[in-house]
Design a protein around this motif. Structure first.
Motif, short mmCIF file in Angstrom:
data_model
loop_
_atom_site.label_atom_id
_atom_site.label_comp_id
_atom_site.label_asym_id
_atom_site.label_seq_id
_atom_site.Cartn_x
_atom_site.Cartn_y
_atom_site.Cartn_z
N ARG A 151 0.79 -1.26 0.11
CA ARG A 151 0.05 -0.29 -0.05
C ARG A 151 1.07 1.33 -0.04
O ARG A 151 1.18 1.77 0.97
CB ARG A 151 -0.96 0.09 1.53
CG ARG A 151 -2.06 -1.16 1.14
CD ARG A 151 -2.92 -0.87 2.38
NE ARG A 151 -3.99 -1.97 2.38
CZ ARG A 151 -4.65 -2.53 3.37
NH1 ARG A 151 -4.16 -2.31 4.67
NH2 ARG A 151 -5.44 -3.46 3.48
N SER A 152 1.18 1.71 -1.09
CA SER A 152 2.09 2.84 -1.33
C SER A 152 1.19 4.21 -1.17
O SER A 152 0.24 4.11 -1.17
CB SER A 152 2.84 2.88 -2.66
OG SER A 152 1.93 3.43 -3.57
N PRO A 153 1.88 5.13 -0.93
CA PRO A 153 1.39 6.50 -0.83
C PRO A 153 0.63 6.86 -2.08
O PRO A 153 -0.39 7.67 -1.59
CB PRO A 153 2.32 7.65 -0.49
CG PRO A 153 3.57 6.89 -0.15
CD PRO A 153 3.51 5.31 -0.56
#
Length: 608
Positions: free
Chosen positions: A579-581
């Motif tokens: 879950r990247s930014p």
């Protein structure tokens, strides 16, 4: 009985009122003591004491000598009682002893919290709440009391008590009475019966209505960009949700880098102060006329012209380079254009967007060129289109009219040319906890359309398509993702239907384990589109160390010209999640059972 008011319940403040070591001298004393602390208490209380107890906060400080340590030990029981009272324990048994038999002094703390105090009764008193107009609906006192979040029988915790009061006042202030305030709050605790009697007094303040629209910060763009989106009329009852909706609509236009929509409370505050001074000690007065609150819109405009460049990669279409040009005011319209070059896909597009109408419609028109080389079929499409969109991100509707020409090349076969004038209606329903990284909810899209008239059209056709995606939490660390799609095209002759309106399957967002659009109708060495599409997928994501996770999945589906040709092709495998930014990043290794091959799939962001 112990009466607790709102001003003496903060655990940190209570902790700080206890005796503490005297202010240290500039230099560390020669008799400094290093000590350990062992706390025997339930886990949630142990964590509270670890964070707030003076003995813990001063541990390891070289300026604490033996005398100061003894003072801390003597003060600890009373400080502990004050701290754990915030968790609802008012009759604990606490002991604190200092063991000096070892190499390092050890403070032994034993906490038996006893029976917790629970809420015995709740008295919510409402003052004011009298509508000015006789025709206005009175406040629903019963419904308001039902929103109280610390009911009878619940454990009396300070955090819950404060949150319940804030939440109730916040709910009242969201509509009609924006200056509602908490006048009084008391909690009478009886440690012997382990009951707390709560009383809350809320005053509504004056009723409020919306006034004129006041715009600040608008320089480059016409006021209609804002006024056309404003559905708040002077005289409407104050409603915070209406302000938030207007702010959201303005943010979505792209004209502004920041938007703040609020009601001007200055006149209401001044009136309340005046009334307090004039009516102090006087008999109650009849309700005053509703306060008129101007609607303030403060904006910071985006630059008129913007250029963006990007690079990327997709296992569907290969390496990517992209350039976008955005001009917010071209003859009063917004221009959005982009050029995309991928190894298998090239496209250029320009669209002009008109200011949103007073009815909430977003109209646009434009033109584009698209070239796709997938599985032996090269498709070149040129189009001119007009589009109307309305609704919200939660329920979005569009109506699109296109005039397109298409050229299809397969192997050494003669190039075929198709022209068509399709009209398509699309509706998308979103019910997600996050539009960027969803973990719960669903999204559904349905489309119906076709080319219905023999005007600029080689073959009349009707097309329906629907796609759904659902997220469901499983346990504390898992998410189940279910996806499905179905499409069908009806026509006398498929050859006259544009291939962009036919169906192929396979790829990152379809049946994994197969190439991009690899599943369809074979023609020579190519795979072409079919009349029907049916796919489904089930995936389980496990977040072992958020934001990191792993996945297992099973995909099935196919495309063909007849229902009996939709023999399911299966793909399954495992994947990694992050879950990247900027959105979820997925890397999947899938096995295509029908082709007996393993394929790597990579995707960035939430796609639907």
């Amino acid at each position: 009985m112990l009466i607790v008011n709102a001003l003496c319940l903060a655990p940190v403040a209570a902790a700080q009122d206890q005796p503490a070591p005297p202010a240290p001298e500039a230099q560390a004393p020669s008799g400094a003591v290093d000590y350990d602390v062992r706390i025997d208490a339930p886990r949630q209380l142990r964590e509270l004491l670890d964070d707030n107890l003076d003995l813990m906060r001063w541990r390891g400080n070289p300026r604490v000598d033996r005398e100061q340590l003894l003072r801390l030990v003597r003060a600890a029981p009373e400080q502990i009682k004050t701290l754990i009272a915030t968790e609802g324990y008012y009759s604990p048994k606490v002991s604190a002893d200092l063991d000096t038999s070892g190499n390092k002094p050890l403070v032994l703390i034993d906490v038996a919290p006893g029976e917790p105090v629970v809420v015995g009764d709740v008295d919510i008193e409402l003052r004011g709440f009298v509508p000015f107009d006789k025709g206005s609906a009175p406040i629903d006192a019963a419904a308001l009391r039902n929103r109280w979040t610390l009911p009878v029988g619940a454990r009396f915790r300070t955090a819950d008590w404060e949150a319940a009061k804030r939440g109730l006042v916040r709910h009242v202030a969201q509509s009609r009475f924006p200056r509602a305030q908490l006048l009084e709050s008391t909690a009478t605790v009886d440690p012997d019966t382990h009951r707390a009697l709560l009383k809350v007094v809320i005053d509504s303040g004056p009723e409020a209505r919306f006034g004129r629209l006041d715009i600040q910060g608008l320089k480059r763009y016409p006021a209609s960009v804002i006024t056309n989106l404003n559905t708040i009329a002077p005289g409407d009852e104050y409603n915070e949700a209406a302000l938030q909706a207007l702010q959201g609509r303005l943010q979505d236009t792209g004209y502004f880098s920041s938007v703040e929509v609020s009601a001007d409370m200055s006149s209401v505050i001044a009136s309340q102060v005046k009334d307090l001074k004039e009516n102090e000690g006087a008999t109650p007065q009849p309700p005053s006329p509703p306060a008129v609150l101007p609607v303030l819109v403060r904006v910071t405009e985006n630059k008129r012209k913007n250029v963006a460049l990007g690079l990327g990669y997709s296992t569907n279409t290969g390496a990517r380079a992209q350039a976008e040009y955005d001009n917010l005011n071209v003859f009063g319209k917004r221009l959005k254009s982009n050029v995309l070059y991928e190894q298998k896909h090239q496209a250029a597009r320009a669209d002009f967007y008109l200011p949103t109408t007073t009815g909430g419609y977003n109209n646009s028109f434009g033109a584009g060129y698209d070239r796709l080389d997938a599985n032996g079929q090269i498709t070149r499409t040129t189009s001119v289109h007009a589009k109307r969109a309305w609704g919200s991100p939660l329920l979005e509707k569009t109506l699109t009219l296109e005039a397109l020409t298409e050229q299809i090349t397969i192997d050494d076969l003669p190039t075929t040319r198709v022209k068509s004038l399709p009209l398509t209606f699309s509706i998308t329903k979103r019910h997600l906890d996050s539009l960027v990284q969803p973990t719960r909810g669903y999204i559904v899209n349905a489309q119906v359309g076709g080319a219905f008239l023999p005007v600029l059209t080689d073959e009349k056709f009707v097309r329906i398509y629907t796609r759904g995606l659902a997220y469901k939490p499983v346990g504390e660390a898992g998410t189940l993702i279910v996806r499905g799609e179905f499409g069908a095209v009806g026509s006398r002759d498929k050859n006259g239907v544009p291939s962009t309106f036919l169906f192929r399957a396979g790829g990152d967002q379809s049946v994994r384990g197969y190439g991009y659009q690899q599943l369809g109708v074979p023609v020579g060495s190519a795979i072409t589109g079919g009349r029907y599409l049916l796919t489904g997928s089930a995936e389980y994501d496990y977040w072992f160390k958020p934001p990191w996770g792993v996945a297992v999945f099973y995909d099935v589906g196919n495309a063909g010209d007849n229902f009996h040709d939709l023999k399911p092709k299966v793909g399954y495998g495992v994947g990694a999640r992050w879950r990247s930014p900027v959105g979820p990043i997925n890397v999947d290794v899938a096995y295509g059972k029908a082709v007996h091959k393993v394929r790597l799939h990579f995707s960035l962001g939430f796609t639907f």
